[in-house]
Design an enzyme around this catalytic site. Sequence first.
Site, PDB file in Angstrom:
ATOM      1  N   GLU A  60     150.770  11.518   3.692  1.00 14.16           N
ATOM      2  CA  GLU A  60     149.233  11.702   3.891  1.00 14.16           C
ATOM      3  C   GLU A  60     148.886  10.342   4.422  1.00 14.16           C
ATOM      4  O   GLU A  60     149.093   9.447   3.794  1.00 14.16           O
ATOM      5  CB  GLU A  60     148.669  11.999   2.362  1.00 14.16           C
ATOM      6  N   ARG A 286     161.841   9.724  -7.139  1.00 14.97           N
ATOM      7  CA  ARG A 286     161.371   8.877  -6.328  1.00 14.97           C
ATOM      8  C   ARG A 286     161.920   7.419  -6.363  1.00 14.97           C
ATOM      9  O   ARG A 286     162.285   7.286  -7.618  1.00 14.97           O
ATOM     10  CB  ARG A 286     159.843   8.798  -6.471  1.00 14.97           C
ATOM     11  N   LYS A 296     150.513   4.124  -3.499  1.00 17.08           N
ATOM     12  CA  LYS A 296     149.657   3.687  -2.566  1.00 17.08           C
ATOM     13  C   LYS A 296     147.989   3.137  -3.073  1.00 17.08           C
ATOM     14  O   LYS A 296     147.557   2.255  -2.664  1.00 17.08           O
ATOM     15  CB  LYS A 296     149.334   4.808  -1.604  1.00 17.08           C
TER      16      LYS A 296
HETATM   17  P1  ATP Z   1     152.232   7.345  -3.495  1.00 14.59           P
HETATM   18  O1  ATP Z   1     152.639   8.106  -4.649  1.00 14.59           O
HETATM   19  O2  ATP Z   1     152.857   6.038  -3.208  1.00 14.59           O
HETATM   20  O3  ATP Z   1     150.630   7.239  -3.370  1.00 14.59           O
HETATM   21  P2  ATP Z   1     152.379   9.729  -2.100  1.00 14.59           P
HETATM   22  O4  ATP Z   1     153.659  10.684  -2.708  1.00 14.59           O
HETATM   23  O5  ATP Z   1     151.122  10.339  -2.524  1.00 14.59           O
HETATM   24  O6  ATP Z   1     152.723   8.239  -2.488  1.00 14.59           O
HETATM   25  P3  ATP Z   1     152.741  10.832   0.594  1.00 14.59           P
HETATM   26  O7  ATP Z   1     152.170  10.322   1.805  1.00 14.59           O
HETATM   27  O8  ATP Z   1     152.266  11.980  -0.029  1.00 14.59           O
HETATM   28  O9  ATP Z   1     152.481   9.699  -0.459  1.00 14.59           O
HETATM   29  O10 ATP Z   1     154.278  10.673   0.742  1.00 14.59           O
HETATM   30  C1  ATP Z   1     155.042  11.005   1.695  1.00 14.59           C
HETATM   31  C2  ATP Z   1     156.398  11.428   1.527  1.00 14.59           C
HETATM   32  O11 ATP Z   1     157.122  10.272   0.774  1.00 14.59           O
HETATM   33  C3  ATP Z   1     156.473  12.692   0.359  1.00 14.59           C
HETATM   34  O12 ATP Z   1     157.237  13.529   0.427  1.00 14.59           O
HETATM   35  C4  ATP Z   1     156.721  11.663  -0.975  1.00 14.59           C
HETATM   36  O13 ATP Z   1     157.465  12.662  -1.829  1.00 14.59           O
HETATM   37  C5  ATP Z   1     157.555  10.671  -0.355  1.00 14.59           C
HETATM   38  N1  ATP Z   1     157.410   9.668  -1.458  1.00 14.59           N
HETATM   39  C6  ATP Z   1     156.445   9.011  -1.536  1.00 14.59           C
HETATM   40  N2  ATP Z   1     156.851   7.954  -2.613  1.00 14.59           N
HETATM   41  C7  ATP Z   1     158.097   8.012  -2.900  1.00 14.59           C
HETATM   42  C8  ATP Z   1     159.010   7.309  -3.325  1.00 14.59           C
HETATM   43  N3  ATP Z   1     158.604   6.047  -4.251  1.00 14.59           N
HETATM   44  N4  ATP Z   1     160.141   7.488  -3.433  1.00 14.59           N
HETATM   45  C9  ATP Z   1     160.636   8.441  -2.496  1.00 14.59           C
HETATM   46  N5  ATP Z   1     159.896   9.158  -1.809  1.00 14.59           N
HETATM   47  C10 ATP Z   1     158.615   8.960  -1.772  1.00 14.59           C
HETATM   48 MG    MG Z   2     151.441  12.760  -2.044  1.00 13.87          MG
END
Ligand code: ATP
Ligand code: MG
Length: 594
Positions: A60, A286, A296
Amino acid sequence: MARKAPNSEESGKKTKADSDPVNRDSTDTAAPSNFIKDIIEEDRKNNKNDGRVATRFPPEPNGYLHIGHAKSICLNFGIASEYQGTCNLRFDDTNPTTEEVKYVESIKSDIRWLGFDWGDRLYYASDYFEKLYQYAVQLIKDGKAYVCSLSEDEIKDYRGDYYKKARESPYCSRPVDESLELLERMRAGEFEEGAHVLRAKIDINSPNMNMRDPIIYRIRKERHHRTGDKWCIYPMYDFAHCLSDSLEGITHSICTLEFEDHRPLYDWFLDELAVDCHPQQIEFARLNLSYTVMSKRKLLELVEQRHVSGWDDPRMPTVSGLRRRGYTPESIRNFCERIGVAKADSMVDVALLEYCLREDLNERAPRVMGVLRPLRVVIDNLPEGQVEEFDAPYHPTDPSFGSRKVPFSRVLYIEREDFREDPPGKWFRLAPGREVRLRYACIIKCVDVVKDEKTEEVVELHCTWDPESRGGNPPDGRKIKGTLHWVSADHSLEAEVRLYDRLFTKANPLEEKNGSDFTAQINPESLEILKSCRVEPSLAGAKPESKYQFERLGYFCVDPVDSTGERLVFNRTVPLRDTWAKIEKAQLEADRRK
Ligand code: ATP
Ligand code: MG
């Protein structure tokens, strides 16, 4: 992934998913595979999807990528390449409130830097807004969705929770035509935000909250960074994501564990809409890293509250921060491979990441000399103006690095902490009357100590050099135990060096203690700036991001932001794992106790 490193996530606990044949765990096998690859291999054996493998990385664009994302990138792109498949980059840009173009650009550049290529497969969920809308219309027509006019709070209240029974929305039986007309008018901008939403009609009493008539569309009168003002209704993630996957022909939709409870919804939309391509959602744990935070939102907080200098502050776990700190893409990829994929949440020790980094830099970083806290040394028996040159290889084992000449002259600098006037036992560095080796150069002996009259601080040493020991060894074979790094005062360059320590004092800064906020765990000493360091002349014009080992001190990287032609700025990437220093420290303590 042949080796199994310490702290590997693969040693994680089992979860309920173990009994799930699709999302099963393979932690028991020592094979270099993982449970996701096992699923894919089984699928290929059964010729599911005609043996095709198509994954995607769906960020995102509401922040910069962090090391957790790097894990997901390595996994998705890695699997695609291993099975001669494809991996799409898809921006999951369904929320105009928090998303921005600058994030899109930084995400692309970070993925490229990590070494992955999406080729011509760059997509945006916003490209599908029209199609998604049509899918929503179809759901209404099939009696599977309705426009609900409860307020946000009412919807929440009606859905109940674990303890409270849910109630159906009074609008759930709204006639199809009425819902269709309202949705059209929502799209036309006739209503204010919150006046209506579109909801899927699933099961308001489902034990899974996600299935209690989830919202599919909501009104947001906001400009979208790609579609501008064309839309004022935006699809929710759960609706947009599965359909975007399907539209792109994704076979395996790999996501993190928190989406496990969303999987029934993912499948429900695809089943009800009878799409041609029904990808399989697979969840993995994760990445959590000790001494840092990963979400984030929290990273944004650190930036906005100025605890760090920006998203690319070298203490941040962002890809841009790690890059500026001096991490290499290879070390990050290697780390991601070593930690593996698991079904159970765990915390990986940041020391493992540092280990992967040292391992890589050990091979690729030229060795040079720099003095962080200079102490002046005058070589009494070397006349002013006389310059000796010593040949110094850039790498201890790899001759392809070549060598350079290091100048040696009457005034030198050594590290202040390498001299003790009153040395403890087992002190092999410099002290009055003692001899040490200067790396690549010769043996010197300390003959006098000059102190500041007022403060008693040592300000200068007088030494003699042994011209017979050129190259470092005395011809008479006498033993010289200590070797120090040094630079020539006149020839060396001034540099600023930034030493970093962990950003948080607690391994898990999110662990709530006394209700304090995670920023209360920030390490006040995570950054130390040394302004008058001296580095050897070969570093003149060192390129931004170039990496070096400063002998005995650690790995350093030329700061790409603040280092200019005139001003040299280095970030310490990581100290050397100096076991010798540890032993010495223990010895000092023992001496003190005596
Ligand atoms: P955050 O929780 O840090 O705000 P998010 O999941 O909202 O991150 P996205 O941009 O939606 O961020 O993530 C893109 C991809 O990265 C998704 O498939 C998500 O599952 C993966 N992802 C995000 N954080 C992690 C993590 N700590 N470990 C592994 N994969 C991750
Ligand atoms: Mg997300």
